[in-house]
Design a protein around this motif. Structure first.
Motif, PDB file in Angstrom:
ATOM      1  N   LEU A  33       0.803  -1.222   0.000  1.00 18.93           N
ATOM      2  CA  LEU A  33       0.000   0.000   0.000  1.00 18.93           C
ATOM      3  C   LEU A  33       0.839   1.276   0.000  1.00 18.93           C
ATOM      4  O   LEU A  33       0.301   2.371   0.101  1.00 18.93           O
ATOM      5  N   TRP A  34       2.144   1.147  -0.141  1.00 22.45           N
ATOM      6  CA  TRP A  34       3.064   2.285  -0.138  1.00 22.45           C
ATOM      7  C   TRP A  34       3.279   2.753  -1.572  1.00 22.45           C
ATOM      8  O   TRP A  34       3.906   2.076  -2.370  1.00 22.45           O
ATOM      9  N   ASP A  35       2.719   3.912  -1.917  1.00 25.90           N
ATOM     10  CA  ASP A  35       2.942   4.478  -3.241  1.00 25.90           C
ATOM     11  C   ASP A  35       4.444   4.698  -3.460  1.00 25.90           C
ATOM     12  O   ASP A  35       5.125   5.268  -2.606  1.00 25.90           O
ATOM     13  N   HIS A  36       4.960   4.234  -4.593  1.00 23.69           N
ATOM     14  CA  HIS A  36       6.377   4.355  -4.941  1.00 23.69           C
ATOM     15  C   HIS A  36       7.270   3.570  -3.976  1.00 23.69           C
ATOM     16  O   HIS A  36       8.446   3.883  -3.822  1.00 23.69           O
ATOM     17  N   GLY A  37       6.709   2.559  -3.337  1.00 27.15           N
ATOM     18  CA  GLY A  37       7.467   1.757  -2.384  1.00 27.15           C
ATOM     19  C   GLY A  37       8.240   0.636  -3.047  1.00 27.15           C
ATOM     20  O   GLY A  37       8.591   0.700  -4.229  1.00 27.15           O
ATOM     21  N   HIS A  38       8.495  -0.423  -2.273  1.00 28.35           N
ATOM     22  CA  HIS A  38       9.312  -1.534  -2.774  1.00 28.35           C
ATOM     23  C   HIS A  38       8.515  -2.384  -3.761  1.00 28.35           C
ATOM     24  O   HIS A  38       7.401  -2.816  -3.466  1.00 28.35           O
ATOM     25  N   ILE A  39       9.121  -2.630  -4.923  1.00 28.96           N
ATOM     26  CA  ILE A  39       8.444  -3.466  -5.919  1.00 28.96           C
ATOM     27  C   ILE A  39       9.279  -4.675  -6.319  1.00 28.96           C
ATOM     28  O   ILE A  39       8.793  -5.556  -7.021  1.00 28.96           O
ATOM     29  N   LYS A  40      10.550  -4.710  -5.885  1.00 27.36           N
ATOM     30  CA  LYS A  40      11.435  -5.840  -6.141  1.00 27.36           C
ATOM     31  C   LYS A  40      12.023  -6.293  -4.814  1.00 27.36           C
ATOM     32  O   LYS A  40      12.376  -5.473  -3.968  1.00 27.36           O
ATOM     33  N   PHE A  41      12.156  -7.604  -4.638  1.00 26.61           N
ATOM     34  CA  PHE A  41      12.643  -8.154  -3.386  1.00 26.61           C
ATOM     35  C   PHE A  41      13.818  -9.078  -3.707  1.00 26.61           C
ATOM     36  O   PHE A  41      13.634 -10.180  -4.215  1.00 26.61           O
ATOM     37  N   TRP A  42      15.030  -8.611  -3.391  1.00 25.95           N
ATOM     38  CA  TRP A  42      16.249  -9.237  -3.893  1.00 25.95           C
ATOM     39  C   TRP A  42      16.880 -10.174  -2.876  1.00 25.95           C
ATOM     40  O   TRP A  42      16.912  -9.893  -1.681  1.00 25.95           O
TER      41      TRP A  42
END
Length: 211
Positions: free
Chosen positions: A163-172
């Motif tokens: 729900l965080w706009d511009h937050g984490h979208i990749k998890f490395w």
């Protein structure tokens, strides 16, 4: 901007170091001190300079920092707090080499997890480096035991920041980030886990060299 996606909206409320920097900066200082112990070429490019707080800290330690960030509020905060620093709006999707040239060090802290096109990002990082230059890239750490702990503790939703706009979208993981860097042409890739005990580390720092 890439493929019509606005990436300028990540917001900063002030130009100060965050809690995450407390975990990351001491290892970064140590890595830089080992790699560049003398007063040679101390130019450094910060890809994702945010509010300028890291660039300011590095400048105080004798580094000549140039940086970009797509966040309009971040750069506004940086310019207000640190008007002498060379920080501008920009992103990994721009022609940064054409604008700024190449550097012996590229630093990018807690950025790649926000990036829509990581291969483009990795190419930009290696292009920004002069031959033999070093990239220092940090991102939240993921591994089997940490992911299991997050699931069992009920913290997975909060961690994934859906729900965080511009937050984490990749998890490395070390494996996936290492693969990305090797694919881009980096060599001598090593990782350091920071914050908490290693299996539950908060972040990991990749150090990789351009041949």
């Amino acid at each position: 901007m890439m493929n019509g996606t606005d990436i300028s909206g990540y917001r900063y409320s002030q130009a100060s170091l965050s809690h995450a920097h407390g975990v990351l900066l001491d290892p970064v200082y140590r890595i830089l001190g080992v790699l560049y112990p003398t007063c040679g070429d101390r130019r450094l490019f910060e890809l994702g300079c945010g509010n300028g707080s890291v660039a300011n800290a590095l400048t105080q330690r004798g580094w000549d920092v140039t940086g970009v960030d797509p966040s309009l509020t971040g750069i506004a905060q940086a310019r207000a707090a640190f008007p002498g620093l060379k920080l501008r709006n920009g992103s990994a999707y721009d022609d940064l080499v054409g604008q700024y040239g190449q550097f012996p060090v590229v630093l990018s802290l807690e950025v790649i997890e926000h990036v829509y096109a990581p291969r483009h990002y990795a190419r930009t990082v290696i292009d920004l480096l002069s031959d033999g230059g070093v990239a220092i890239i940090s991102t939240p750490y993921h591994g089997y035991w940490k992911n299991l702990a997050l699931a069992l503790s009920g913290h997975m939703d909060r961690h994934f920041t859906a729900l965080w706009d511009h937050g984490h979208i990749k998890f490395w993981s070390m494996q996936t980030l290492g693969e990305l860097l090797r694919e881009a042409g980096f060599v001598d890739i090593r990782f350091e886990r920071v914050g908490r005990i290693p299996v539950l580390a908060k972040s990991m720092i990749a150090v990789a060299r351009k041949p």
